[in-house]
Write a protein that holds these residues in place. Structure first.
Motif, short mmCIF file in Angstrom:
data_model
loop_
_atom_site.label_atom_id
_atom_site.label_comp_id
_atom_site.label_asym_id
_atom_site.label_seq_id
_atom_site.Cartn_x
_atom_site.Cartn_y
_atom_site.Cartn_z
N ASP A 295 0.83 -1.21 0.00
CA ASP A 295 0.00 0.00 0.00
C ASP A 295 0.86 1.26 0.00
O ASP A 295 2.10 1.19 -0.03
CB ASP A 295 -1.00 -0.02 1.16
CG ASP A 295 -0.36 0.08 2.53
OD1 ASP A 295 0.80 0.56 2.64
OD2 ASP A 295 -1.00 -0.31 3.52
N ALA A 296 0.21 2.41 0.06
CA ALA A 296 0.89 3.69 -0.13
C ALA A 296 1.89 4.00 0.97
O ALA A 296 2.80 4.82 0.77
CB ALA A 296 -0.13 4.81 -0.25
N VAL A 297 1.73 3.38 2.15
CA VAL A 297 2.67 3.66 3.25
C VAL A 297 3.62 2.50 3.49
O VAL A 297 4.34 2.48 4.49
CB VAL A 297 1.90 4.01 4.55
CG1 VAL A 297 1.15 5.32 4.37
CG2 VAL A 297 0.97 2.89 4.96
N GLY A 298 3.64 1.51 2.58
CA GLY A 298 4.63 0.45 2.65
C GLY A 298 4.20 -0.79 3.41
O GLY A 298 5.03 -1.67 3.66
N ASN A 299 2.92 -0.87 3.78
CA ASN A 299 2.44 -2.11 4.40
C ASN A 299 2.28 -3.18 3.32
O ASN A 299 1.83 -2.90 2.21
CB ASN A 299 1.10 -1.88 5.09
CG ASN A 299 1.22 -0.91 6.25
OD1 ASN A 299 2.13 -1.02 7.06
ND2 ASN A 299 0.31 0.05 6.32
N VAL A 300 2.63 -4.42 3.66
CA VAL A 300 2.59 -5.52 2.71
C VAL A 300 1.49 -6.50 3.09
O VAL A 300 1.38 -6.93 4.25
CB VAL A 300 3.94 -6.25 2.65
CG1 VAL A 300 3.86 -7.46 1.73
CG2 VAL A 300 5.04 -5.31 2.18
N HIS A 301 0.66 -6.84 2.11
CA HIS A 301 -0.40 -7.82 2.29
C HIS A 301 -0.04 -8.99 1.36
O HIS A 301 -0.02 -8.84 0.14
CB HIS A 301 -1.76 -7.24 1.92
CG HIS A 301 -2.02 -5.90 2.56
ND1 HIS A 301 -2.69 -5.75 3.75
CD2 HIS A 301 -1.65 -4.64 2.16
CE1 HIS A 301 -2.75 -4.46 4.07
NE2 HIS A 301 -2.12 -3.77 3.12
N ALA A 302 0.25 -10.16 1.94
CA ALA A 302 0.79 -11.28 1.17
C ALA A 302 -0.27 -12.36 0.98
O ALA A 302 -0.92 -12.80 1.93
CB ALA A 302 2.00 -11.87 1.88
N LEU A 303 -0.43 -12.79 -0.28
CA LEU A 303 -1.36 -13.86 -0.62
C LEU A 303 -0.55 -15.03 -1.18
O LEU A 303 0.12 -14.89 -2.21
CB LEU A 303 -2.37 -13.40 -1.67
CG LEU A 303 -3.43 -12.37 -1.24
CD1 LEU A 303 -2.85 -10.97 -1.22
CD2 LEU A 303 -4.61 -12.43 -2.19
N PRO A 304 -0.61 -16.21 -0.54
CA PRO A 304 0.14 -17.36 -1.05
C PRO A 304 -0.41 -17.81 -2.40
O PRO A 304 -1.62 -17.85 -2.61
CB PRO A 304 -0.06 -18.43 0.02
CG PRO A 304 -1.28 -18.02 0.77
CD PRO A 304 -1.35 -16.53 0.70
N ILE A 305 0.50 -18.15 -3.31
CA ILE A 305 0.10 -18.67 -4.63
C ILE A 305 0.08 -20.19 -4.54
O ILE A 305 1.11 -20.83 -4.36
CB ILE A 305 1.07 -18.20 -5.72
CG1 ILE A 305 1.05 -16.66 -5.80
CG2 ILE A 305 0.69 -18.81 -7.06
CD1 ILE A 305 1.98 -16.09 -6.86
N PRO A 306 -1.10 -20.79 -4.61
CA PRO A 306 -1.20 -22.25 -4.39
C PRO A 306 -0.48 -23.05 -5.46
O PRO A 306 -0.48 -22.70 -6.64
CB PRO A 306 -2.72 -22.50 -4.44
CG PRO A 306 -3.28 -21.35 -5.22
CD PRO A 306 -2.40 -20.18 -4.92
N GLY A 307 0.19 -24.12 -5.01
CA GLY A 307 0.86 -25.03 -5.94
C GLY A 307 2.17 -24.54 -6.49
O GLY A 307 2.82 -25.25 -7.27
#
Length: 525
Positions: A420-432
């Protein structure tokens, strides 16, 4: 949902840092040193002394302080692995001292603090002419003592080489002849695999040593590792190879002494490694001082590609360590052209031999090896939303090619990261998605046609993702919890148009691929 598709390109020599090695973990050139040794010790006095095979190669000696200096000196080569010898000869016939175990932990902690991983080897005998060596009971007792330290530091152990038996821990020329009884090899191998976590590998000096060890009753029937068994807990999948006589005369320094083919296709032992190499960690080094003749750089490239080398010593036969001009110095001066690479069907990125205007820029054999040892993941295409409603599914499709000689061999998760704009990271695992399966070409395909690997994510947005603008990219961190949020252990893509982003706290390293806007859910302001 508005979709955007972007194409990506390889790194050119004229790009910023384009002639430097990517500092990616668990691959590339490696240094060599002793660990668990008091700094500044110069005499061969057991625990305080040098290994004979290292004497005279550096002044005043191999120790933690010196490898740190050298790691900084060779930063441009992308150095991230240190081969570390730990000699235990002082403890033959008795337990390893508490002081030695503390020194070992101190050295491993120092590697961790500097962002390195270790290619670890324990040994007792410092030459092939020792008159005193460990018993089998010494080795097993010491492995019991070492196991807690090994497991506590497994996250920074790239590979722990088999070691323990014979000269330099290479399973030959032992004072007691332990290697002559193949049951001893199997017993020690079983103990090594027990000490290591199930997802870590060891390596043996000569391919047939693996067969000899696995013939022991501890392992049941011998099996070669295949695509189906690769990167599992099976013993065959956990034993790789280290060729410490790379291109040394016609036998590779005794690695393949079998006539008439010796170190060439047609030798069943050589072909055995060719079949297994795509699936296990392979390391190598030249002889010191080109002892059996200078190694041709182009032949080195062909062999490294055929046997999927992941790491290789910079120290052997290189003037930076041993004075004079040797094989690696010649590789640094040997020009390599795009035409030659195409003729040999070697892996090559678009633009690898070009400047920004498309003009040809020659490379060197050394540069090419620097860039292609181990894995080299290059994104080709990415399709994802330019605008995404908060209540819509996020769908991203990525295509990449591995231009390297090998794959990574330790587990590694794969995430799509939203920043996001302030550098927070939201991580979504890529299955397989498993980088250990991203082969550069189909094993045994003699055309070496590069494979394209497709990653697909289709998921709802996390609750933490609010409407706004986000950069999105690929995050490939270490699997270990203690290293997950350390970008020094995170993989970088080999793309000039996928910038490397790290946050202010130094926790994330993300390959940025695009920008998207997340808008409010339908019916909400």
């Amino acid at each position: 949902m508005k979709i955007q598709t972007n194409s990506y390109h390889g790194i050119r020599p004229c790009d910023p840092g384009g002639r430097n090695g990517l500092p990616n973990p668990e691959r590339g050139w490696r240094l060599e040193t002793l660990i668990a040794e008091p700094p500044g010790s110069l005499r061969d006095t057991g625990v305080h002394g040098h290994a004979h095979h290292l004497e005279g190669r550096i002044h005043p000696g191999f120790n933690d302080h010196w490898w740190e200096l050298d790691a900084r000196r060779y930063t441009a080569f992308g150095m991230k692995v240190i081969q570390t010898y730990c000699y235990l000869d002082e403890f033959i016939g008795r337990k390893i001292s508490t002081a030695k175990l503390a020194l070992l932990q101190q050295s491993l902690s120092r590697l961790r603090a500097r962002g390195f991983k270790t290619l670890l080897r324990f040994a007792y005998e410092k030459s092939g002419k020792m008159t005193r060596g460990p018993t089998l009971q010494d080795i097993l007792r010491h492995l019991d003592q070492l196991a807690p330290v090994i497991r506590a530091n497994a996250d920074i152990i790239y590979v722990m080489q088999a070691g323990f038996i014979g000269a330099f821990g290479e399973w030959h020329s032992s004072a007691r002849g332990l290697e002559k009884n193949h049951d001893n090899l199997g017993i020690v191998m079983a103990k090594i695999l027990e000490a290591l976590p199930a997802d870590r590998m060891t390596q043996v000096r000569v391919p047939k040593y693996k067969r000899w060890a696995l013939a022991h009753s501890s392992f049941g029937a011998f099996r070669e590792v295949t695509a189906a068994t690769a990167h599992t807990a099976a013993a065959c999948a956990r034993i790789g190879h280290n060729n410490d006589g790379f291109l040394a005369a016609h036998t590779c320094g005794g690695t393949w002494p079998e006539p008439p083919f010796y170190a060439n296709p047609g030798n069943p032992e050589f072909d055995y490694l060719t079949r297994e190499a795509p699936y296990v960690a392979v390391d190598g080094e030249l002889y010191w001082h080109d002892e059996r003749g200078q190694a041709d750089g182009r032949r080195a490239i062909a062999r490294m590609r055929l046997h999927h080398y992941g790491t290789f010593s910079l120290w052997h036969s290189y003037s930076g360590r041993v004075g004079g001009r040797y094989s690696i110095d010649a590789w640094m001066l040997d020009p390599l052209t795009a035409e030659y690479v195409r003729e040999q069907r070697l892996p090559c990125s678009d633009g690898y031999f070009q400047d920004a205007l498309g003009g040809e820029m020659p490379r060197t054999v050394f540069e090419y090896i620097t860039d292609h040892l181990g894995y080299r993941f290059e994104l080709q295409r990415a399709a994802g939303p330019a605008v995404l409603r908060r209540d819509e599914l996020l769908r991203v499709e990525l295509d990449l090619i591995n231009r390297g000689f090998s794959v990574p061999h330790n587990p590694r998760p794969v995430f799509l990261a939203l920043v996001d704009a302030v550098g927070n990271v939201h991580a979504l695992p890529i299955p397989g998605a498993d980088p250990r399966r991203w082969q550069p070409f189909e094993p045994r395909d003699e055309t070496y046609r590069p494979l394209t690997h497709r990653l697909l994510l289709k998921a709802g947005l996390p609750a933490s993702v609010r409407p706004g603008w986000y950069q999105w990219g690929l995050w490939l961190p270490d699997a270990a919890a203690g290293l997950r949020l350390d970008p020094r252990y995170t993989m970088r893509l080999a793309n000039r148009d996928a910038p490397w982003w790290t946050d202010d706290r130094g926790q994330y390293g993300v390959n940025i691929l695009g920008v998207m806007e997340v808008t409010p859910a339908r019916g909400r302001g």
